[in-house]
Enzyme design. Structure first.
Site, mmCIF file in Angstrom:
data_model
loop_
_atom_site.group_PDB
_atom_site.id
_atom_site.type_symbol
_atom_site.label_atom_id
_atom_site.label_comp_id
_atom_site.label_asym_id
_atom_site.label_seq_id
_atom_site.Cartn_x
_atom_site.Cartn_y
_atom_site.Cartn_z
ATOM 1 N N LYS A 32 0.854 -1.185 0.000
ATOM 2 C CA LYS A 32 0.000 0.000 0.000
ATOM 3 C C LYS A 32 0.889 1.233 0.000
ATOM 4 O O LYS A 32 1.781 1.364 0.842
ATOM 5 C CB LYS A 32 -0.924 0.027 1.219
ATOM 6 C CG LYS A 32 -1.826 1.269 1.267
ATOM 7 C CD LYS A 32 -2.797 1.207 2.436
ATOM 8 C CE LYS A 32 -2.189 1.637 3.746
ATOM 9 N NZ LYS A 32 -1.939 3.103 3.839
ATOM 10 N N ASP A 59 -3.465 4.349 -1.967
ATOM 11 C CA ASP A 59 -4.401 4.772 -0.926
ATOM 12 C C ASP A 59 -4.416 6.303 -0.828
ATOM 13 O O ASP A 59 -3.754 6.884 0.024
ATOM 14 C CB ASP A 59 -3.960 4.129 0.404
ATOM 15 C CG ASP A 59 -4.808 4.551 1.582
ATOM 16 O OD1 ASP A 59 -5.962 4.952 1.379
ATOM 17 O OD2 ASP A 59 -4.293 4.472 2.722
ATOM 18 N N LYS A 61 -7.621 8.116 -1.219
ATOM 19 C CA LYS A 61 -8.938 8.493 -0.684
ATOM 20 C C LYS A 61 -9.516 9.741 -1.353
ATOM 21 O O LYS A 61 -9.814 10.734 -0.702
ATOM 22 C CB LYS A 61 -8.862 8.714 0.831
ATOM 23 C CG LYS A 61 -8.348 7.527 1.631
ATOM 24 C CD LYS A 61 -8.366 7.841 3.121
ATOM 25 C CE LYS A 61 -7.818 6.709 3.950
ATOM 26 N NZ LYS A 61 -6.347 6.590 3.844
ATOM 27 N N ASP A 64 -14.160 14.562 -4.122
ATOM 28 C CA ASP A 64 -14.326 15.856 -4.782
ATOM 29 C C ASP A 64 -15.590 15.773 -5.636
ATOM 30 O O ASP A 64 -16.325 14.784 -5.574
ATOM 31 C CB ASP A 64 -13.092 16.179 -5.639
ATOM 32 C CG ASP A 64 -12.810 17.683 -5.712
ATOM 33 O OD1 ASP A 64 -13.776 18.440 -5.985
ATOM 34 O OD2 ASP A 64 -11.660 18.096 -5.504
ATOM 35 N N THR A 119 -11.323 5.458 10.752
ATOM 36 C CA THR A 119 -11.253 4.833 12.086
ATOM 37 C C THR A 119 -11.116 5.872 13.195
ATOM 38 O O THR A 119 -11.363 5.581 14.356
ATOM 39 C CB THR A 119 -10.075 3.842 12.166
ATOM 40 O OG1 THR A 119 -8.872 4.517 11.768
ATOM 41 C CG2 THR A 119 -10.299 2.646 11.255
ATOM 42 N N ARG A 211 3.019 -1.517 10.851
ATOM 43 C CA ARG A 211 4.144 -1.624 11.790
ATOM 44 C C ARG A 211 4.474 -3.037 12.269
ATOM 45 O O ARG A 211 5.646 -3.328 12.493
ATOM 46 C CB ARG A 211 3.893 -0.694 12.984
ATOM 47 C CG ARG A 211 4.184 0.763 12.647
ATOM 48 C CD ARG A 211 3.653 1.714 13.710
ATOM 49 N NE ARG A 211 2.196 1.748 13.704
ATOM 50 C CZ ARG A 211 1.471 2.531 14.494
ATOM 51 N NH1 ARG A 211 2.073 3.321 15.357
ATOM 52 N NH2 ARG A 211 0.161 2.531 14.423
#
Length: 232
Positions: A32, A59, A61, A64, A119, A211
């Site tokens: 990603k 990624d 997002k 508009d 999130t 991570r």
């Protein structure tokens, strides 16, 4: 379409991401590329990583007016990414326009998925900041349904929501789920987490892992463990 593990390459520079990817001399993982790396290095970083043999989830997002998103998706489609995304809050017409722009002249296109709610957005913020008074679970499923109606391939969601999304939108509607950690690992700043094995059991199609792999002492071993728990 099989399950897969996507590594979140949240690095700030080309040097950092290439140093990380150099460790993978065998199987080339699905990666990603997010805003940080894309804005730092531009479209060329996508081309270089793709040339190394990696599948790419870009990624960014998008959100508009429909025409702007349509034109932007046409540009991203030419980068030959495998998956990209937008905000479902942009409405069904924006999502339909995105699909139109993303589809190449030969009819092929990357997978297109929608973000329902970030999130970081909880019920209180949704009500106070966005003036959306419905329960957040209902909002997430409504946005997922809108994405399905618009013709998208799936949504980004919590692994805890994957089963419900499949119930609402069908088994073929993809669920791409971050918030995955090993059972013996640090959960970091994620509030709601799930192990790869639990994500597999609950029905996630793709898991996005950052991570626990990128910061591991042996990233390749951590990636292989993830694949073993989620795919095998």
């Amino acid at each position: 379409m099989g399950k897969d593990v996507i590594i979140a390459c949240d690095f700030a520079s080309k040097e950092q991401v290439m140093s990380f990817l150099d460790k993978f001399t065998g199987k080339k993982p699905f990666v990603k590329i997010g805003m940080e790396l894309f804005y730092a290095e531009g479209p060329e970083i996508v081309r270089e990583i793709k040339a190394r043999g990696h599948k790419i989830f870009l990624d960014l997002k998008l959100h508009d007016i429909p025409n702007t998103v349509k034109k932007s998706m046409a540009v991203l489609s030419r980068l030959d990414v495998d998956m990209t995304n937008l905000h479902a809050a942009g409405t069904i017409s924006m999502m339909e326009a995105a699909l139109e722009g993303l589809t190449r002249p030969d009819g092929t296109r990357p997978l297109l998925i929608a973000v329902t709610q970030l999130t970081s957005t909880d019920q209180e913020r949704m009500e106070n900041d966005l003036l959306i008074k419905e329960p957040i679970d209902k909002v997430v499923m409504h946005y997922a349904h809108n994405a399905m109606v618009a013709g998208l391939d799936g949504v980004v969601c919590s692994p805890l929501e994957a089963g419900k999304v499949h119930e609402t939108c069908g088994e073929k509607f993809l669920t791409v789920t971050p918030g995955v950690r090993f059972a013996d690992g640090d959960i970091g700043d994620q509030k709601r987490v799930m192990t790869p094995a639990e994500a597999k059991r609950i029905g996630s199609d793709y898991i996005v892992v950052g991570r626990p792999i990128t910061a591991a002492e042996d990233p390749v071993a951590a990636y292989e463990r993830c694949c073993q728990e989620f795919i095998d």
